[in-house]
Design a protein around this motif. Structure first.
Motif, PDB file in Angstrom:
ATOM      1  N   LEU A  33      44.198  -8.872  20.279  1.00 23.49           N
ATOM      2  CA  LEU A  33      44.649  -7.496  20.476  1.00 23.49           C
ATOM      3  C   LEU A  33      44.226  -6.583  19.335  1.00 23.49           C
ATOM      4  CD1 LEU A  33      46.449  -5.856  22.530  1.00 23.49           C
ATOM      5  CD2 LEU A  33      48.327  -6.219  20.913  1.00 23.49           C
ATOM      6  N   THR A  34      44.137  -7.107  18.120  1.00 20.40           N
ATOM      7  CA  THR A  34      43.918  -6.252  16.953  1.00 20.40           C
ATOM      8  C   THR A  34      42.512  -6.307  16.374  1.00 20.40           C
ATOM      9  OG1 THR A  34      44.732  -7.991  15.453  1.00 20.40           O
ATOM     10  CG2 THR A  34      46.348  -6.429  16.314  1.00 20.40           C
ATOM     11  N   THR A  35      41.752  -7.354  16.656  1.00 18.82           N
ATOM     12  CA  THR A  35      40.404  -7.449  16.097  1.00 18.82           C
ATOM     13  C   THR A  35      39.512  -6.264  16.468  1.00 18.82           C
ATOM     14  OG1 THR A  35      40.505  -9.866  15.986  1.00 18.82           O
ATOM     15  CG2 THR A  35      38.323  -8.871  16.010  1.00 18.82           C
ATOM     16  N   PRO A  36      39.585  -5.719  17.684  1.00 19.22           N
ATOM     17  CA  PRO A  36      38.715  -4.574  17.991  1.00 19.22           C
ATOM     18  C   PRO A  36      38.859  -3.394  17.045  1.00 19.22           C
ATOM     19  CG  PRO A  36      39.641  -5.465  20.014  1.00 19.22           C
ATOM     20  CD  PRO A  36      40.324  -6.176  18.886  1.00 19.22           C
ATOM     21  N   PHE A  37      40.006  -3.217  16.427  1.00 19.75           N
ATOM     22  CA  PHE A  37      40.184  -2.098  15.501  1.00 19.75           C
ATOM     23  C   PHE A  37      39.325  -2.253  14.248  1.00 19.75           C
ATOM     24  CE2 PHE A  37      44.260  -2.103  17.824  1.00 19.75           C
ATOM     25  CZ  PHE A  37      44.364  -0.760  18.162  1.00 19.75           C
ATOM     26  N   ALA A  38      38.929  -3.496  13.936  1.00 17.64           N
ATOM     27  CA  ALA A  38      38.239  -3.756  12.682  1.00 17.64           C
ATOM     28  C   ALA A  38      36.849  -3.140  12.629  1.00 17.64           C
ATOM     29  CB  ALA A  38      38.152  -5.271  12.440  1.00 17.64           C
ATOM     30  N   GLY A  58      36.813   4.631  15.842  1.00 14.29           N
ATOM     31  CA  GLY A  58      37.285   5.607  16.809  1.00 14.29           C
ATOM     32  C   GLY A  58      38.287   5.064  17.801  1.00 14.29           C
ATOM     33  N   LEU A  59      38.622   3.781  17.658  1.00 15.54           N
ATOM     34  CA  LEU A  59      39.550   3.140  18.581  1.00 15.54           C
ATOM     35  C   LEU A  59      40.986   3.469  18.188  1.00 15.54           C
ATOM     36  CD1 LEU A  59      39.400   1.226  21.045  1.00 15.54           C
ATOM     37  CD2 LEU A  59      39.722  -0.676  19.455  1.00 15.54           C
ATOM     38  N   GLY A  60      41.753   4.014  19.135  1.00 17.71           N
ATOM     39  CA  GLY A  60      43.143   4.367  18.846  1.00 17.71           C
ATOM     40  C   GLY A  60      44.149   3.430  19.443  1.00 17.71           C
ATOM     41  N   CYS A  61      43.770   2.696  20.502  1.00 19.90           N
ATOM     42  CA  CYS A  61      44.728   1.848  21.206  1.00 19.90           C
ATOM     43  C   CYS A  61      44.005   0.694  21.871  1.00 19.90           C
ATOM     44  CB  CYS A  61      45.484   2.678  22.257  1.00 19.90           C
ATOM     45  SG  CYS A  61      46.669   1.743  23.265  1.00 19.90           S
ATOM     46  N   ALA A  81      48.752  -2.095  21.301  1.00 18.66           N
ATOM     47  CA  ALA A  81      48.651  -1.898  19.857  1.00 18.66           C
ATOM     48  C   ALA A  81      47.960  -0.577  19.604  1.00 18.66           C
ATOM     49  CB  ALA A  81      47.876  -3.044  19.204  1.00 18.66           C
ATOM     50  N   PHE A  82      48.325   0.064  18.493  1.00 23.79           N
ATOM     51  CA  PHE A  82      47.769   1.362  18.129  1.00 23.79           C
ATOM     52  C   PHE A  82      47.309   1.342  16.682  1.00 23.79           C
ATOM     53  CE2 PHE A  82      50.826   2.094  21.473  1.00 23.79           C
ATOM     54  CZ  PHE A  82      50.239   3.052  22.279  1.00 23.79           C
ATOM     55  N   ARG A  83      46.261   2.106  16.401  1.00 21.39           N
ATOM     56  CA  ARG A  83      45.942   2.377  15.015  1.00 21.39           C
ATOM     57  C   ARG A  83      47.082   3.212  14.453  1.00 21.39           C
ATOM     58  NH1 ARG A  83      41.268   1.635  12.550  1.00 21.39           N
ATOM     59  NH2 ARG A  83      40.095   1.532  14.517  1.00 21.39           N
ATOM     60  N   HIS A  99      40.688   9.735  20.720  1.00 20.25           N
ATOM     61  CA  HIS A  99      40.503   8.324  20.386  1.00 20.25           C
ATOM     62  C   HIS A  99      40.140   7.520  21.636  1.00 20.25           C
ATOM     63  CE1 HIS A  99      42.221   9.065  16.414  1.00 20.25           C
ATOM     64  NE2 HIS A  99      43.192   9.722  17.011  1.00 20.25           N
ATOM     65  N   ARG A 100      39.467   6.408  21.423  1.00 22.02           N
ATOM     66  CA  ARG A 100      39.147   5.509  22.520  1.00 22.02           C
ATOM     67  C   ARG A 100      40.286   4.520  22.739  1.00 22.02           C
ATOM     68  NH1 ARG A 100      34.151   6.455  20.116  1.00 22.02           N
ATOM     69  NH2 ARG A 100      34.367   4.791  18.581  1.00 22.02           N
ATOM     70  N   LEU A 101      40.333   3.976  23.963  1.00 16.66           N
ATOM     71  CA  LEU A 101      41.330   2.964  24.331  1.00 16.66           C
ATOM     72  C   LEU A 101      40.603   1.791  24.966  1.00 16.66           C
ATOM     73  CD1 LEU A 101      44.753   3.540  26.059  1.00 16.66           C
ATOM     74  CD2 LEU A 101      43.198   1.797  26.940  1.00 16.66           C
ATOM     75  N   ARG A 102      40.910   0.588  24.519  1.00 17.93           N
ATOM     76  CA  ARG A 102      40.243  -0.620  25.024  1.00 17.93           C
ATOM     77  C   ARG A 102      41.258  -1.523  25.711  1.00 17.93           C
ATOM     78  NH1 ARG A 102      35.618  -3.518  24.029  1.00 17.93           N
ATOM     79  NH2 ARG A 102      34.949  -2.049  22.441  1.00 17.93           N
TER      80      ARG A 102
END
Length: 457
Positions: free
Chosen positions: A211-216, A220-223, A282-284, A321-324
């Motif tokens: 869930l959290t690795t994409p933020f790394a 521009g990812l917000g959620c 999850a959110f930034r 922000h982007r959402l994945r």
């Protein structure tokens, strides 16, 4: 109906089964109907339904069902796992090499520091099950924070301070409402990412990492949202909810970018229910605080009945922000068991949707022109998703996620639509209550505004 997991090796024709067993925390599957998550080398790929006789091997029956599954609503399940998306990997630096040398290898990006927020109210037994699964996560750097929402006993505090002392943090939020509780969690959280789940889930051991690795690697990812599957299907109400679509959003990863709206989502971003659900999101932290968190007039425990997660999804997208959607981030949800629970849920879904839209217009009037343009299609979409669908002989359930081809009783259809009519009034009532509560003490949202630098409620 038993719930199971089946992991297959798509490259093996003779011995494709890598593992088979019950869903996390469930009883061993045997003869009878089995609803199974099929993984391909660990990756969630599909769900299948099979009937197993006493003399049959459940894994073989379900493997055959998976191989034969074409379905009227889509192509066969993929034969090989999807490759790791580029956004989830980063190059390993290396010294300059000779011309023609192989390109650098890649390795998964390290997931960022995360706080997991679990809001709860008087459900200590379920909460313990959820906390056990969260403490078993393979994420390298996280903390778990329980928000005790408007408690009437000390059961939750006692559980956290005795059984989980030193491993789980505790915050009490006296004002009722899921959004208020989540805002208290946001105010107390630390780290780059804030993840949310419910007290009635069991998280897969890799849930938080996925869930959290994409933020790394995507600034521009917000959620990020994830996959939610049923932990039990023991009652007709649970089976009917899952047949209606449950909480799952499919098995294909998706990226929603406000700079490039998806062609297959003409109502984007107002069809927020297609993005994910509050039990797995999850959110930034910086992005969530910048929009003042969740609207305290929405959510379970308020007259609005829901919509807090939908509101946050749209606000994050509207802020650019982007959402994945990441189906590898899996939690198992314990659906409500009784028909009255399902009736309440149907009404709450309808109310939460229109309460969310009302909140967006109240808090962000600039969204009104975009919403008006999409209104005719939106009304048609609302009618379609709440439509009565008659029972048909031989219909299997649960069905293909999102297909909406399985029975949905007329009374539940009516309840959803009544909820939609009530939602704006419910939100306005909740907003009045929030203002009264704010006069008597600081709400979580107020604390977030002070930290973020000031958005009005």
């Amino acid at each position: 109906m038993a719930v199971a997991e089946l992991d297959l090796d798509p490259d093996s024709a003779d011995s494709p089964v890598l593992s088979f067993g019950p869903a996390l925390g469930g009883p061993p599957p045997g003869a009878g109907d089995i609803f199974a998550l099929v993984r391909l080398r660990g990756r969630p790929a599909a769900t299948v339904l099979g009937h197993v006789r006493a003399d049959e091997d459940p894994a073989e029956v379900l493997t055959a069902a998976f191989r034969a599954r074409k379905g009227p609503h889509g192509p066969p399940a993929p034969e090989v796992p999807a490759p790791m998306e580029p956004a989830l990997t980063e190059a390993i630096p290396e010294a300059p090499s000779e011309p023609g040398a192989r390109r650098p290898a890649t390795a998964p990006a390290a997931p960022p520091r995360t706080t997991v927020v679990v809001a709860t109210r008087e459900r200590a037994g379920q909460l313990a099950r959820a906390l056990d699964s969260l403490l078993a996560q393979d994420h390298p750097d996280f903390r778990v924070l329980v928000v005790d929402n408007a408690p009437v006993t000390t059961a939750t505090r006692d559980l956290v301070e005795s059984r989980y002392a030193g491993r789980v943090d505790y915050v009490q939020e006296p004002c009722p409402g899921l959004a208020v509780a989540h805002n208290s969690g946001v105010a107390a959280a630390d780290g780059t990412v804030i993840a949310f789940t419910d007290d009635d889930v069991i998280a897969d051991p890799r849930w938080l990492t996925a869930l959290t690795t994409p933020f790394a690697t995507d600034p521009g990812l917000g959620c990020v949202t994830g996959l939610i599957l049923p932990a039990r299907l023991t009652t007709s109400a649970q089976i009917l909810l899952e047949s209606h679509g449950g909480f799952a959003k499919g098995f294909e990863p998706r990226l929603y970018d406000p700079a490039s709206p998806p062609a297959d989502e003409p109502l984007f971003p107002f069809t927020a229910g297609s993005f994910g659900s509050g039990a797995n999101m999850a959110f930034r932290a910086e992005a969530l605080r910048a929009v003042a968190g969740f609207d305290p007039g929405t959510g379970t425990g308020t007259p609005a009945r829901g919509g807090d997660d939908l509101y946050a999804f749209v606000r994050i997208l509207a802020a650019g922000h982007r959402l994945r959607y990441a189906p590898e981030a899996l939690v198992w949800h314990h659906h409500r068991e009784t028909w009255q629970d399902l009736r309440n849920q149907a009404y709450g879904y309808g109310a939460g949707l229109t309460a969310c839209l009302t909140a967006l217009l109240v808090r962000r009037p600039a969204l009104l022109p975009a919403l008006l343009v999409k209104l005719p299609r939106g009304l048609a979409h609302a009618r379609a998703i709440t439509a009565h669908r008659p029972d048909r002989a031989g219909e299997q359930a649960p069905g293909t996620h999102g297909a909406r081809a399985h029975p949905w009783p007329r009374d539940l259809s009516r309840l959803e639509r009544r909820g939609m009519l009530y939602g704006p009034l419910g939100y306005l009532r909740a907003r009045v209550r929030v203002r009264r509560q704010a006069r008597g003490g600081a709400l979580g949202a107020a604390r977030i505004r002070r930290r973020a630098g000031g958005e009005r409620s």
